[in-house]
Design an enzyme around this catalytic site. Structure first.
Site, mmCIF file in Angstrom:
data_model
loop_
_atom_site.group_PDB
_atom_site.id
_atom_site.type_symbol
_atom_site.label_atom_id
_atom_site.label_comp_id
_atom_site.label_asym_id
_atom_site.label_seq_id
_atom_site.Cartn_x
_atom_site.Cartn_y
_atom_site.Cartn_z
ATOM 1 N N SER A 143 3.167 -8.954 8.122
ATOM 2 C CA SER A 143 3.982 -8.326 8.787
ATOM 3 C C SER A 143 4.047 -9.001 10.263
ATOM 4 O O SER A 143 2.946 -9.668 10.686
ATOM 5 C CB SER A 143 3.806 -6.856 8.952
ATOM 6 O OG SER A 143 4.482 -6.319 10.099
ATOM 7 N N TYR A 156 -2.995 -1.257 11.482
ATOM 8 C CA TYR A 156 -1.918 -1.904 10.892
ATOM 9 C C TYR A 156 -1.920 -3.462 11.442
ATOM 10 O O TYR A 156 -1.861 -4.316 10.589
ATOM 11 C CB TYR A 156 -0.711 -1.057 11.165
ATOM 12 C CG TYR A 156 0.319 -1.705 10.465
ATOM 13 C CD1 TYR A 156 0.344 -1.609 9.159
ATOM 14 C CD2 TYR A 156 1.441 -2.326 11.115
ATOM 15 C CE1 TYR A 156 1.256 -2.415 8.190
ATOM 16 C CE2 TYR A 156 2.495 -2.853 10.285
ATOM 17 C CZ TYR A 156 2.623 -2.844 8.961
ATOM 18 O OH TYR A 156 3.532 -3.673 8.478
#
Length: 270
Positions: A143, A156
Site C-alpha cells: 500500500s 498498518y
C-alpha cells in the site's frame, strides 16, 4: 509457455473472500489455475469458490484467521498434497484508520502477524518447490501507506513498508531462478472494506456508493496481471505512480508532513 504451465497447477490466494483478493483468484482461475482460497469467512469463501469454479478449475477453501500465530502451519497442512506454483498474499487492509493509542496493542500485534509474519512464512514454505521447478509466481499486495509514516495507520503503514521491501528483496534473490516476484502497491481502492469504513464515518451515504477518487478492483487486477514480470515493484494507477514520484523528491521529514495533510483530508478534518 502458457500461464497455467508457468504458474500452475495450483495457486493459493490469501485474503480471497472479497475485493481485490476474490478478483485476483477469479483472474487466476480464468487463466487455468486451480485455486486454494484462504480467508476467515467460510460462507463467503464458498461463494467465491462456486463463482470461479465456472471457469472449469478445481477449488479448495480454507477458513482460517491470518492474524493467528499458527495460521501458516494450518495452511501448509491443508495444502500438503498440492503443487502450488503461485502465491498471492492479498490480505492486510486496516478496517479502522484510528490513532495508534486509541486501539489495544493486540490490534497492532495482529496486524504485524497478518501482514508480516504470515506472508514470510508462506513464501518460505512455497518458494523452494518453485525454485526447484524453475518457474512460479509470488505477488504480495502492499500500500501507499508504506511510503512514509502517517497518522491513523501507524502499525498498518509500517507493515506495508515491510511488505514492499520484503517483496523487493525476495525478487532480488529469486527472479533469476525463474520466479516472478511482484510487490503490488495499491492506493485508495474501491473495496467493500473501504466502503464500510467511509460509510461508518459519514463520508458515504450508503455502502452502495463508490468512494471518491478510488481505483476500481478491475483496474487493480488488470494492472497486476499485466505486470507480473515487471517486478520487483509496481505502483497501481496513475495517482499512485504520481504520489511515488512526489514522495521520492522530498526529504523524509517533508514526506511525513505531507502524509499528515493527506490523512487529515481523508478524515475530512482539513
Amino acid at each position: 509457455m502458457t500461464f497455467a504451465a508457468k504458474y500452475g497447477p495450483w495457486a493459493l490466494v490469501a485474503g480471497a473472500s472479497d475485493g481485490v483478493g476474490a478478483a485476483f483468484a477469479e483472474g487466476l482461475a480464468e487463466r487455468g489455475l486451480n485455486v486454494v482460497l484462504v480467508a476467515r469467512r467460510q460462507a463467503v469463501l464458498d461463494e467465491v469458490a462456486a463463482s470461479i469454479s465456472r471457469a472449469g478449475v478445481e477449488t479448495r477453501t480454507l477458513a482460517v484467521d491470518l492474524a493467528k500465530p499458527d495460521v501458516a502451519s494450518a495452511i501448509v497442512a491443508a495444502t500438503k498434497d498440492l503443487d502450488v506454483g503461485f502465491l498471492a498474499y492479498c490480505a492486510g487492509a486496516d478496517p479502522h484508520f484510528e490513532p495508534f493509542l486509541t486501539q489495544p496493542i493486540a490490534a497492532a500485534e495482529a496486524m504485524v502477524q497478518r501482514n508480516c509474519m504470515a506472508p514470510i512464512q508462506l513464501c518460505h514454505h512455497f518458494a523452494p518447490a518453485m525454485v526447484q521447478r524453475g518457474s512460479g509466481g509470488i505477488v504480495i499486495f502492499s500500500s501507499g501507506a508504506g511510503f512514509v509514516g502517517g497518522p491513523n495507520m501507524v502499525a498498518y503503514g509500517a507493515t506495508k513498508a515491510f511488505d514492499m521491501v520484503f517483496a523487493e528483496a525476495l525478487w532480488s534473490e529469486l527472479h533469476d531462478k525463474g520466479i516472478d516476484v511482484l510487490g503490488l502497491v495499491l492506493g485508495k481502492t474501491d473495496t467493500p472494506a473501504l466502503r464500510r469504513l467511509e460509510h461508518s464515518r459519514g463520508q458515504l451515504s450508503s455502502e452502495d456508493e463508490a468512494p471518491a477518487g478510488a481505483a476500481t478492483v478491475d483496474e487493480v487486477i488488470s494492472e497486476a496481471f499485466a505486470n507480473l514480470t515487471n517486478g520487483p515493484t509496481w505502483m497501481v494507477g496513475d495517482q499512485m505512480r504520481a504520489a511515488a514520484r512526489i514522495f521520492g523528491s522530498m526529504t523524509r521529514n517533508e514526506a511525513v508532513r505531507l502524509m499528515m495533510q493527506a490523512s487529515a483530508a481523508a478524515m475530512g478534518t482539513d
